[in-house]
Design an enzyme around this catalytic site. Structure first.
Site, PDB file in Angstrom:
ATOM      1  N   GLN A   1      33.310  43.295   9.710  1.00 25.87           N
ATOM      2  CA  GLN A   1      32.951  42.906   8.341  1.00 25.87           C
ATOM      3  C   GLN A   1      32.385  41.479   8.327  1.00 25.87           C
ATOM      4  O   GLN A   1      32.973  40.562   8.898  1.00 25.87           O
ATOM      5  CB  GLN A   1      34.187  43.009   7.437  1.00 25.87           C
ATOM      6  CG  GLN A   1      33.906  42.786   5.965  1.00 25.87           C
ATOM      7  CD  GLN A   1      33.028  43.867   5.336  1.00 25.87           C
ATOM      8  OE1 GLN A   1      33.025  45.022   5.754  1.00 25.87           O
ATOM      9  NE2 GLN A   1      32.258  43.499   4.329  1.00 25.87           N
TER      10      GLN A   1
ATOM     11  N   LYS B   1      36.411  50.984   2.220  1.00 28.15           N
ATOM     12  CA  LYS B   1      35.976  51.715   3.409  1.00 28.15           C
ATOM     13  C   LYS B   1      37.125  52.521   4.010  1.00 28.15           C
ATOM     14  O   LYS B   1      36.965  53.689   4.389  1.00 28.15           O
ATOM     15  CB  LYS B   1      35.400  50.727   4.446  1.00 28.15           C
ATOM     16  CG  LYS B   1      34.053  50.140   4.017  1.00 28.15           C
ATOM     17  CD  LYS B   1      33.575  48.972   4.871  1.00 28.15           C
ATOM     18  CE  LYS B   1      32.279  48.402   4.274  1.00 28.15           C
ATOM     19  NZ  LYS B   1      31.724  47.260   5.005  1.00 28.15           N
TER      20      LYS B   1
ATOM     21  N   ASP C   1      27.214  50.078  11.813  1.00 27.28           N
ATOM     22  CA  ASP C   1      26.431  49.258  10.886  1.00 27.28           C
ATOM     23  C   ASP C   1      24.940  49.270  11.249  1.00 27.28           C
ATOM     24  O   ASP C   1      24.103  48.843  10.444  1.00 27.28           O
ATOM     25  CB  ASP C   1      26.919  47.798  10.941  1.00 27.28           C
ATOM     26  CG  ASP C   1      27.777  47.428   9.743  1.00 27.28           C
ATOM     27  OD1 ASP C   1      27.563  47.999   8.652  1.00 27.28           O
ATOM     28  OD2 ASP C   1      28.660  46.556   9.896  1.00 27.28           O
TER      29      ASP C   1
HETATM   30  N1  GUN Z   1      29.299  42.413   4.398  1.00 32.28           N
HETATM   31  C1  GUN Z   1      28.527  42.702   3.325  1.00 32.28           C
HETATM   32  N2  GUN Z   1      27.818  43.821   3.555  1.00 32.28           N
HETATM   33  C2  GUN Z   1      28.140  44.245   4.773  1.00 32.28           C
HETATM   34  C3  GUN Z   1      27.750  45.378   5.573  1.00 32.28           C
HETATM   35  O1  GUN Z   1      26.926  46.218   5.205  1.00 32.28           O
HETATM   36  N3  GUN Z   1      28.331  45.476   6.792  1.00 32.28           N
HETATM   37  C4  GUN Z   1      29.220  44.573   7.238  1.00 32.28           C
HETATM   38  N4  GUN Z   1      29.720  44.743   8.448  1.00 32.28           N
HETATM   39  N5  GUN Z   1      29.613  43.521   6.536  1.00 32.28           N
HETATM   40  C5  GUN Z   1      29.068  43.382   5.317  1.00 32.28           C
END
Ligand code: GUN
Length: 313
Positions: free
Chosen positions: A97, A53, A120
């Protein structure tokens, strides 16, 4: 005729180029959207995702910042981190996350994120905006699923869509997006009776269950579009053979790495589907591309300027 393979890597690149162009335009106006990623502790999978990311932010020209509270962090400590990010004007997007350590009240932490910065799309305010068709921030993976369909010219309106999986992160928002695009939507889950029969109704089948190769050919209507959201790691050689026997490229890769990535869709579905997303290289790359898009969208919405649109259905 084997299924058309829907190239998620190419579509994600296309979106990232569009976002990069938008970021350049904003830079000319003196605005640089910023994303803060909160990574708690040392979950190895999360560390890999977060690295991806942050790297993507650099590539499209976004400002990014990584916050790394320790594994022992309390709910109160994380709430203080979020409050600070909520207040900062240089931060447009906040991503916490998941998963969070067991001692943390994850729902409370996610609820504390300012909905305007919730890239998100997990905050109940954004969930409500999505379900009432108001502008807001949409969860990245389901938004990516819709982009694949739209950019591959797969019609949605009036079609039968079946979503397998009802998670808050993928299944439910994917169903809502398909409904908003005028599909007739069925959501299936572990208690659904005769799952293969229900799935065979689908013109568009979205698999988001988290079980390696569960969707076999008897779940699929010939010619259907199958979107595989699953990311499962196979390490057992017998299981590997069951899915990939005779696939020399996969076999070589498995020998080298000792594992391979497989979706929720069995490879045999390629013989019957009309179109299919591969794993890897299908939905996965879209998740990060849509996060970049959401960060720019949040920056624009916060400043009251026009929200960029992606492809139109
Ligand atoms: N962990 C696994 N997938 C995701 C996601 O799409 N967003 C976040 N914040 N954590 C994750």
């Amino acid at each position: 005729m084997p299924a058309t393979i829907l190239d998620g890597t190419r579509i994600a690149q296309e979106i990232r180029s569009e976002v990069a162009a938008e970021v350049k335009t904003m830079a000319a106006a003196g605005v640089r959207p910023g994303l803060a990623v909160v990574l708690v502790g040392h979950n190895p999978a999360s560390e890999i995702y977060v690295r991806g990311k942050v790297k993507a932010c650099q590539e499209v020209g976004l400002y990014s910042e990584q916050l790394t509270p320790p594994e022992s962090a309390t709910t109160a400590e994380l709430l203080a981190v979020i409050e600070d990010l909520n207040r900062r004007d240089d931060i447009d997007g906040i991503l916490v996350q998941l998963p969070l350590p067991a001692q943390v009240d994850a729902k409370k932490v996610l609820m504390a994120v300012d909905p305007a910065k919730d890239v998100d799309g997990f905050h109940p305010v954004n969930v409500g905006f999505l379900s009432t068709q108001r502008p807001g921030l949409v969860p990245c993976t389901p938004a990516g699923v819709l982009e694949i369909l739209k950019r591959s010219n797969i019609p949605i309106a009036g079609r039968e869509a079946v979503v397998v999986g009802r998670s808050d992160i993928v299944g439910k928002p994917a169903a809502m997006l398909l409904l908003n695009a005028n599909a007739t939507v069925t959501v299936c889950h572990s208690k659904t009776h005769d799952l293969p029969r229900v799935c065979r109704r689908a013109d568009i089948l979205v698999a988001a269950i988290g079980r390696a190769g569960m969707i076999t050919r008897d779940f699929v209507k010939p010619g259907a579009t199958v979107i595989d959201v699953g990311m499962n790691t196979v390490t057992d050689p017998a299981e590997f053979q069951r899915f990939f026997s005779g696939n020399s490229k996969r076999e070589e890769n498995f020998r080298k790495k000792g594992s391979t990535l497989i979706g929720d869709v069995h490879p045999e579905v390629a013989e019957i589907a009309g179109a299919l997303t591969p794993v890897p290289g299908g939905v996965g790359p879209l998740t990060i591309a849509m996060l970049m898009f959401n960060t720019v969208k949040a920056a624009k919405m916060r400043r009251g300027s026009r929200v960029p649109e992606l492809s139109r259905a």
